[in-house]
Design a protein around this motif. Structure first.
Motif, PDB file in Angstrom:
ATOM      1  N   ASP A  26      39.794  54.769  27.257  1.00  0.00           N
ATOM      2  CA  ASP A  26      40.308  54.489  26.290  1.00  0.00           C
ATOM      3  C   ASP A  26      39.884  53.050  26.478  1.00  0.00           C
ATOM      4  O   ASP A  26      39.666  52.421  27.188  1.00  0.00           O
ATOM      5  N   ARG A  27      39.752  52.904  24.846  1.00  0.00           N
ATOM      6  CA  ARG A  27      39.379  51.035  24.902  1.00  0.00           C
ATOM      7  C   ARG A  27      40.504  50.313  25.064  1.00  0.00           C
ATOM      8  O   ARG A  27      40.942  50.693  24.427  1.00  0.00           O
ATOM      9  N   VAL A  28      41.168  49.067  25.569  1.00  0.00           N
ATOM     10  CA  VAL A  28      42.090  48.956  25.662  1.00  0.00           C
ATOM     11  C   VAL A  28      42.101  46.965  25.931  1.00  0.00           C
ATOM     12  O   VAL A  28      40.788  46.863  26.427  1.00  0.00           O
ATOM     13  N   LYS A  29      42.919  46.196  25.411  1.00  0.00           N
ATOM     14  CA  LYS A  29      42.711  44.760  24.721  1.00  0.00           C
ATOM     15  C   LYS A  29      43.581  44.427  26.061  1.00  0.00           C
ATOM     16  O   LYS A  29      43.696  44.333  26.582  1.00  0.00           O
ATOM     17  N   GLN A  53      48.528  49.646  40.672  1.00  0.00           N
ATOM     18  CA  GLN A  53      48.035  48.016  39.842  1.00  0.00           C
ATOM     19  C   GLN A  53      46.629  48.581  40.772  1.00  0.00           C
ATOM     20  O   GLN A  53      45.839  48.327  40.418  1.00  0.00           O
ATOM     21  N   LYS A  54      46.596  48.907  42.001  1.00  0.00           N
ATOM     22  CA  LYS A  54      45.434  49.254  43.121  1.00  0.00           C
ATOM     23  C   LYS A  54      44.718  49.918  42.517  1.00  0.00           C
ATOM     24  O   LYS A  54      43.353  50.108  43.028  1.00  0.00           O
ATOM     25  N   SER A  55      45.454  50.766  41.483  1.00  0.00           N
ATOM     26  CA  SER A  55      44.239  52.353  40.909  1.00  0.00           C
ATOM     27  C   SER A  55      43.932  52.107  40.524  1.00  0.00           C
ATOM     28  O   SER A  55      43.064  52.835  39.636  1.00  0.00           O
ATOM     29  N   ILE A  56      44.092  51.152  39.788  1.00  0.00           N
ATOM     30  CA  ILE A  56      42.869  50.848  38.123  1.00  0.00           C
ATOM     31  C   ILE A  56      41.986  50.189  38.220  1.00  0.00           C
ATOM     32  O   ILE A  56      42.145  49.051  38.680  1.00  0.00           O
ATOM     33  N   ASN A  57      40.890  49.969  37.400  1.00  0.00           N
ATOM     34  CA  ASN A  57      39.371  49.827  37.645  1.00  0.00           C
ATOM     35  C   ASN A  57      39.056  49.820  35.976  1.00  0.00           C
ATOM     36  O   ASN A  57      39.049  50.765  35.707  1.00  0.00           O
ATOM     37  N   ILE A  58      39.158  48.934  35.874  1.00  0.00           N
ATOM     38  CA  ILE A  58      39.296  48.218  34.272  1.00  0.00           C
ATOM     39  C   ILE A  58      37.688  47.322  33.919  1.00  0.00           C
ATOM     40  O   ILE A  58      37.425  46.571  34.476  1.00  0.00           O
ATOM     41  N   THR A  59      36.871  48.347  33.417  1.00  0.00           N
ATOM     42  CA  THR A  59      35.214  47.769  33.439  1.00  0.00           C
ATOM     43  C   THR A  59      34.627  47.769  31.649  1.00  0.00           C
ATOM     44  O   THR A  59      35.671  48.235  30.750  1.00  0.00           O
ATOM     45  N   GLU A  60      33.605  47.058  31.630  1.00  0.00           N
ATOM     46  CA  GLU A  60      33.241  47.242  29.599  1.00  0.00           C
ATOM     47  C   GLU A  60      32.504  48.688  29.718  1.00  0.00           C
ATOM     48  O   GLU A  60      32.294  49.135  28.212  1.00  0.00           O
ATOM     49  N   SER A  61      32.483  49.764  30.599  1.00  0.00           N
ATOM     50  CA  SER A  61      31.558  50.437  30.372  1.00  0.00           C
ATOM     51  C   SER A  61      32.397  51.449  30.274  1.00  0.00           C
ATOM     52  O   SER A  61      33.435  51.697  31.155  1.00  0.00           O
TER      53      SER A  61
END
Length: 74
Positions: A26-29, A53-61
């Motif tokens: 999903d796209r998030v802001k 929090q350690k399991s989350i990886n937010i990327t551009e792609s």
């Protein structure tokens, strides 16, 4: 968070759990909540929050799709 059992017959806390607000891909802001963690104890919440929090990886792609089933055990 206290929602599961460590030993058979242990109590389950029905108020503990995770409410997922965004799914993988999903796209998030920036600043947008992606989940709500709930627990009856501060220590359970703190431990779960650190792991989450350690399991989350937010990327551009967008991530590659993952299989729904990894392995069938017979």
């Amino acid at each position: 968070l206290g929602a599961g059992r460590e030993i058979m017959g242990a109590a389950i806390d029905p108020t503990a759990g995770i409410i997922r607000l965004a799914r993988v891909g999903d796209r998030v802001k920036k600043g947008q909540p992606i989940a709500i963690l709930q627990s009856s104890t501060v220590s359970d919440f703190t431990n779960a929050s650190d792991v989450w929090q350690k399991s989350i990886n937010i990327t551009e792609s967008k991530p590659e799709p993952q299989p729904l089933v990894y392995e069938i055990i017979r």
